[in-house]
Design a protein around this motif. Structure first.
Motif, PDB file in Angstrom:
ATOM      1  N   MET A  23       5.291  -0.810  -4.627  1.00 31.97           N
ATOM      2  CA  MET A  23       4.653  -1.465  -3.546  1.00 31.97           C
ATOM      3  C   MET A  23       5.302  -1.287  -2.321  1.00 31.97           C
ATOM      4  O   MET A  23       6.217  -1.913  -2.108  1.00 31.97           O
ATOM      5  CB  MET A  23       4.720  -3.193  -4.049  1.00 31.97           C
ATOM      6  N   PHE A  24       4.691  -0.491  -1.526  1.00 31.82           N
ATOM      7  CA  PHE A  24       5.246  -0.148  -0.344  1.00 31.82           C
ATOM      8  C   PHE A  24       5.013  -1.415   0.678  1.00 31.82           C
ATOM      9  O   PHE A  24       3.919  -1.758   0.935  1.00 31.82           O
ATOM     10  CB  PHE A  24       4.815   1.267   0.516  1.00 31.82           C
ATOM     11  N   ARG A  25       6.245  -1.993   1.490  1.00 32.52           N
ATOM     12  CA  ARG A  25       5.938  -2.703   2.473  1.00 32.52           C
ATOM     13  C   ARG A  25       5.849  -1.929   3.750  1.00 32.52           C
ATOM     14  O   ARG A  25       6.755  -1.442   4.210  1.00 32.52           O
ATOM     15  CB  ARG A  25       7.272  -3.693   2.418  1.00 32.52           C
ATOM     16  N   ARG A  62      12.251   4.612  10.863  1.00 32.18           N
ATOM     17  CA  ARG A  62      11.689   3.294  11.464  1.00 32.18           C
ATOM     18  C   ARG A  62      12.813   2.341  12.026  1.00 32.18           C
ATOM     19  O   ARG A  62      12.406   1.582  12.682  1.00 32.18           O
ATOM     20  CB  ARG A  62      11.029   2.652  10.083  1.00 32.18           C
ATOM     21  N   ASP A 122      17.834  -0.829  10.401  1.00 26.18           N
ATOM     22  CA  ASP A 122      16.701  -0.108   9.724  1.00 26.18           C
ATOM     23  C   ASP A 122      15.632  -1.116   9.455  1.00 26.18           C
ATOM     24  O   ASP A 122      15.777  -2.409   9.655  1.00 26.18           O
ATOM     25  CB  ASP A 122      17.352   0.559   8.383  1.00 26.18           C
ATOM     26  N   ASP A 123      14.460  -0.646   8.865  1.00 28.48           N
ATOM     27  CA  ASP A 123      13.428  -1.290   8.437  1.00 28.48           C
ATOM     28  C   ASP A 123      13.579  -2.210   7.369  1.00 28.48           C
ATOM     29  O   ASP A 123      13.500  -3.365   7.250  1.00 28.48           O
ATOM     30  CB  ASP A 123      12.123  -0.962   8.814  1.00 28.48           C
ATOM     31  N   LEU A 124      14.192  -1.668   6.291  1.00 24.70           N
ATOM     32  CA  LEU A 124      14.130  -2.195   5.217  1.00 24.70           C
ATOM     33  C   LEU A 124      15.529  -1.599   4.312  1.00 24.70           C
ATOM     34  O   LEU A 124      15.782  -0.282   4.142  1.00 24.70           O
ATOM     35  CB  LEU A 124      12.610  -1.570   4.495  1.00 24.70           C
ATOM     36  N   ILE A 125      15.944  -2.767   3.362  1.00 24.48           N
ATOM     37  CA  ILE A 125      16.983  -2.466   2.308  1.00 24.48           C
ATOM     38  C   ILE A 125      16.436  -2.464   1.053  1.00 24.48           C
ATOM     39  O   ILE A 125      15.968  -3.493   0.513  1.00 24.48           O
ATOM     40  CB  ILE A 125      18.108  -3.384   2.604  1.00 24.48           C
ATOM     41  N   ALA A 126      16.376  -1.316   0.243  1.00 27.56           N
ATOM     42  CA  ALA A 126      15.915  -1.194  -1.264  1.00 27.56           C
ATOM     43  C   ALA A 126      17.019  -1.178  -1.943  1.00 27.56           C
ATOM     44  O   ALA A 126      17.735  -2.271  -2.465  1.00 27.56           O
ATOM     45  CB  ALA A 126      14.750  -0.289  -1.342  1.00 27.56           C
ATOM     46  N   THR A 127      17.363   0.049  -2.358  1.00 27.34           N
ATOM     47  CA  THR A 127      18.727   0.161  -3.251  1.00 27.34           C
ATOM     48  C   THR A 127      20.131   0.143  -2.348  1.00 27.34           C
ATOM     49  O   THR A 127      21.188  -0.162  -2.733  1.00 27.34           O
ATOM     50  CB  THR A 127      18.699   1.478  -3.791  1.00 27.34           C
ATOM     51  N   GLY A 128      19.844  -0.039  -0.955  1.00 29.84           N
ATOM     52  CA  GLY A 128      20.907   0.050  -0.103  1.00 29.84           C
ATOM     53  C   GLY A 128      21.573   1.329   0.243  1.00 29.84           C
ATOM     54  O   GLY A 128      22.712   1.421   1.097  1.00 29.84           O
ATOM     55  N   GLY A 129      21.236   2.316  -0.396  1.00 29.31           N
ATOM     56  CA  GLY A 129      21.765   3.816  -0.323  1.00 29.31           C
ATOM     57  C   GLY A 129      21.769   4.068   1.117  1.00 29.31           C
ATOM     58  O   GLY A 129      22.627   4.624   1.788  1.00 29.31           O
ATOM     59  N   THR A 130      20.622   3.999   1.708  1.00 33.98           N
ATOM     60  CA  THR A 130      20.511   4.575   3.399  1.00 33.98           C
ATOM     61  C   THR A 130      21.178   3.748   4.101  1.00 33.98           C
ATOM     62  O   THR A 130      22.231   4.371   4.910  1.00 33.98           O
ATOM     63  CB  THR A 130      19.005   4.282   3.634  1.00 33.98           C
TER      64      THR A 130
HETATM   65  P1  5GP Z   1      17.177   2.376   0.176  1.00 33.19           P
HETATM   66  O1  5GP Z   1      18.030   3.406   0.674  1.00 33.19           O
HETATM   67  O2  5GP Z   1      17.733   0.833   0.363  1.00 33.19           O
HETATM   68  O3  5GP Z   1      17.077   2.483  -1.219  1.00 33.19           O
HETATM   69  O4  5GP Z   1      15.860   2.487   1.004  1.00 33.19           O
HETATM   70  C1  5GP Z   1      15.703   2.206   2.111  1.00 33.19           C
HETATM   71  C2  5GP Z   1      15.109   3.156   2.886  1.00 33.19           C
HETATM   72  O5  5GP Z   1      13.807   3.701   2.599  1.00 33.19           O
HETATM   73  C3  5GP Z   1      14.806   2.796   4.566  1.00 33.19           C
HETATM   74  O6  5GP Z   1      15.157   3.791   5.443  1.00 33.19           O
HETATM   75  C4  5GP Z   1      13.363   2.553   4.475  1.00 33.19           C
HETATM   76  O7  5GP Z   1      12.577   2.832   5.494  1.00 33.19           O
HETATM   77  C5  5GP Z   1      12.948   3.194   3.264  1.00 33.19           C
HETATM   78  N1  5GP Z   1      11.685   2.535   2.504  1.00 33.19           N
HETATM   79  C6  5GP Z   1      12.106   2.390   0.855  1.00 33.19           C
HETATM   80  N2  5GP Z   1      11.059   1.602   0.538  1.00 33.19           N
HETATM   81  C7  5GP Z   1      10.510   1.193   1.809  1.00 33.19           C
HETATM   82  C8  5GP Z   1       9.254   0.092   1.647  1.00 33.19           C
HETATM   83  O8  5GP Z   1       8.562  -0.369   0.576  1.00 33.19           O
HETATM   84  N3  5GP Z   1       8.602  -0.070   3.053  1.00 33.19           N
HETATM   85  C9  5GP Z   1       9.276   0.635   4.083  1.00 33.19           C
HETATM   86  N4  5GP Z   1       8.683   0.076   5.542  1.00 33.19           N
HETATM   87  N5  5GP Z   1      10.124   1.494   3.942  1.00 33.19           N
HETATM   88  C10 5GP Z   1      10.852   1.611   2.920  1.00 33.19           C
END
Ligand code: 5GP
Length: 177
Positions: A23-25, A62, A122-130
């Motif tokens: 589900m992309f935000r 983003r 950043d715009d979003l934290i999912a797993t936090g890896g980035t």
């Molecule tokens: P993480 O590293 O926390 O798993 O993923 C976060 C990174 O992936 C962020 O740089 C973010 O831009 C991108 N990302 C992952 N899923 C989404 C989403 O549903 N919406 C947006 N806008 N970015 C996402």
């Protein structure tokens, strides 16, 4: 209606993108409307305007949109943290895990100085890896990360918990379950 709920209403959910089950935000509606874009940026500006901040670092891509405007408003410089292969000068790099395989982010070795107080966005934290990879890069150059900030947290993916457990100061405007 509080600001977080108001802004949440301007984030679009796109099912099954970039692949099935996700589900992309999508924050583009929020950026497209000048009022919501301003409300969003002002939340971050007001949060940091009375802090001593030396730089804002933004994560590719983003994080650049919010981070550069925030840096401009705080009257500080901007640091791009980029996906591997995009920065021309000498870099430090950090590898992190993705759902499938690995990714690498880079930052210029002269992007900040030891002791610089930096806000990482950043715009979003999912797993936090980035976000964690960006945090580690800044730490390696001796910067002090005042806070890692994002618009959205996805609690079910555990990134927020990972960062809080690692004692990384974290701020997010809203979350989606
Ligand atoms: P993480 O590293 O926390 O798993 O993923 C976060 C990174 O992936 C962020 O740089 C973010 O831009 C991108 N990302 C992952 N899923 C989404 C989403 O549903 N919406 C947006 N806008 N970015 C996402």
């Amino acid at each position: 209606l509080d600001y977080a709920s108001y802004l949440k209403g301007w984030i679009r959910t796109v099912p099954n993108w970039p692949h099935d089950g996700v589900m992309f935000r999508d924050i583009t509606p929020l950026l497209q409307n000048p009022k919501t874009f301003r409300v969003l940026i002002d939340i971050f500006v007001h949060r940091y305007m009375n802090e001593k901040i030396d730089m804002v670092a933004g994560l590719d891509a983003r994080g650049f949109i919010i981070g550069s405007v925030l840096a401009y408003e705080l009257n500080v410089g901007f640091i791009p943290i980029r996906k591997k292969g995009k920065l021309p000068f000498t870099t430090v790099e950090e590898e992190y895990e993705l759902e499938y395989g690995n990714a690498v982010v880079e930052m210029h070795t002269d992007a900040c100085k030891p002791g610089d107080r930096v806000v990482l966005v950043d715009d979003l934290i999912a797993t936090g890896g980035t976000m964690m990879a960006g945090y580690k890069l800044l730490q390696r150059l001796g910067a002090e990360v005042v806070e890692a900030a994002a618009i959205i947290e996805l609690p079910e993916l555990g990134g927020g918990k990972l960062m809080r457990d690692a004692k990384v100061p974290l701020f997010t405007v809203c979350s989606f379950n």
